[in-house]
Design an enzyme around this catalytic site. Structure first.
Site, short mmCIF file in Angstrom:
data_model
loop_
_atom_site.label_atom_id
_atom_site.label_comp_id
_atom_site.label_asym_id
_atom_site.label_seq_id
_atom_site.Cartn_x
_atom_site.Cartn_y
_atom_site.Cartn_z
N ARG A 1 -73.03 -55.34 -1.88
CA ARG A 1 -71.82 -54.84 -1.21
C ARG A 1 -71.24 -53.63 -1.93
O ARG A 1 -70.75 -52.69 -1.33
CB ARG A 1 -70.77 -55.96 -1.12
N GLU B 1 -65.11 -76.35 -14.83
CA GLU B 1 -64.01 -75.67 -14.13
C GLU B 1 -64.57 -74.43 -13.45
O GLU B 1 -65.35 -73.68 -14.06
CB GLU B 1 -62.92 -75.25 -15.14
N HIS C 1 -77.60 -53.03 -8.18
CA HIS C 1 -78.16 -53.82 -9.28
C HIS C 1 -78.12 -53.01 -10.58
O HIS C 1 -77.80 -53.55 -11.64
CB HIS C 1 -79.59 -54.25 -8.96
N TRP D 1 -86.49 -64.74 -3.85
CA TRP D 1 -87.84 -64.26 -3.52
C TRP D 1 -87.95 -63.85 -2.06
O TRP D 1 -88.89 -63.18 -1.67
CB TRP D 1 -88.90 -65.35 -3.83
N LEU E 1 -74.22 -65.34 -30.26
CA LEU E 1 -74.13 -65.83 -28.88
C LEU E 1 -75.50 -66.25 -28.34
O LEU E 1 -76.47 -65.52 -28.51
CB LEU E 1 -73.58 -64.68 -28.01
N ASP F 1 -72.30 -61.82 -8.49
CA ASP F 1 -72.50 -61.55 -7.06
C ASP F 1 -71.76 -60.29 -6.63
O ASP F 1 -70.71 -59.96 -7.15
CB ASP F 1 -72.00 -62.76 -6.24
N GLY F 2 -72.35 -59.60 -5.67
CA GLY F 2 -71.65 -58.46 -5.06
C GLY F 2 -72.30 -57.11 -5.32
O GLY F 2 -71.74 -56.08 -4.94
N ARG G 1 -79.37 -50.71 -2.14
CA ARG G 1 -79.00 -51.94 -2.84
C ARG G 1 -79.34 -51.89 -4.33
O ARG G 1 -78.59 -52.38 -5.16
CB ARG G 1 -79.69 -53.14 -2.20
#
Ligand code: FPP
Length: 253
Positions: free
Chosen positions: A36, A218, A49, A81, A143, A32-33, A45
């Site tokens: 900003r 956690e 990304h 969306w 991974l 997130d973020g 924006r």
């Protein structure tokens, strides 16, 4: 055979503090973020990304260094969306570009690529790219990197119930509904529940992510915007996780 990067450990000083007997097997991240980060620089924006790709690379690298087996990234929610069409379009272009650019690394490092979510909602080209990478990497031993796309925790539970009802109508569902049975109808039933959930940008919210799976996970909230996320943030979160006592509703020994 190609070598998995999980076999080697890097040199970062924080890595040396990590207890190798208490490594979280599965780390999930709410990235997130980005918006900003872009806004604070007077950028569009989508630039946030784009810069967020660096965060993705950092998380993958750190998970491999630490020896985490499963990394799940929340890349696009069912609620996303609602964003402007141009932002959505550019996000999927970015994802296509990422897959193309990273394919050699995915092969070389034996990353097993997965997705969870309503993939049928995605642009056809992106869906095909994702399926190609998944098919090519299904036997990889490094991974397991899962991207949640058009994903919602409630949607996943609704889809699981829908599948169970479908089976029942065919007369193929006779057992009682237990947690183990529900698990089998989730998008990726073989993935273990996350041990650790990290959210960036300082917001204390789950945002409809992995609702079923995080019952005893956690949670760590980091005060860093996703484009600024680097391996050391991951290491710090793992160290914090290792200081916690997990009781799963029981009592201390
Ligand atoms: C949240 O930031 C981020 C997303 C909705 C998209 C996640 C996308 C990336 C990390 C980059 C794309 C990379 C790939 C490979 C898919 P936000 O836009 O909600 O930020 P804000 O809360 O500051 O507005």
């Amino acid at each position: 055979m190609k070598k998995s990067k999980q076999e080697g450990r890097g040199e970062h000083p924080l890595l040396k503090l990590i207890d190798t007997s208490k490594i979280p097997a599965h780390v999930a991240i709410i990235m997130d973020g980005n918006g900003r980060w872009a806004k604070s620089r007077g950028l569009a924006r989508i630039e946030g990304h784009k810069a967020g790709i660096e965060g993705v690379k950092a998380a993958v690298e750190a998970a491999q260094e630490v020896g985490v087996k499963y990394l799940t990234l929340y890349a696009f929610s069912v609620e996303n969306w609602k964003r402007p069409e141009s932002e959505v379009k550019e996000l999927f272009n970015l994802l296509d570009h990422y897959l193309e650019k990273e394919k050699e690394k995915i092969e070389e490092e034996q990353i097993r690529f997965r997705t969870i979510g309503r993939l049928n909602d995605l642009p056809k080209k992106t869906k095909k790219n994702l399926e190609d990478v998944q098919n090519k990497t299904m036997n990889h031993k490094g991974l397991t990197l899962t991207f949640a796309l058009s994903y919602g925790g409630r949607a996943e539970i609704c889809d699981a119930i829908g599948k169970m009802i479908g089976k029942a109508k065919m007369g193929e569902f006779s057992s009682e509904v237990t947690e183990d049975i529900v698990q089998k109808y989730l998008y990726a039933p073989d993935l273990p529940d996350p041990d650790l959930l990290i959210r960036t940008s300082g917001e204390y919210r789950i945002s409809n992510f992995l609702l079923w799976q995080i019952a005893y996970t956690e949670i760590i909230i980091l005060d860093v915007l996703w484009p600024d996320f680097r391996p050391e943030h991951f290491y710090e979160a793992v160290l914090d996780y290792q200081r916690r006592e997990r009781r799963y509703g029981g009592v201390s020994e």
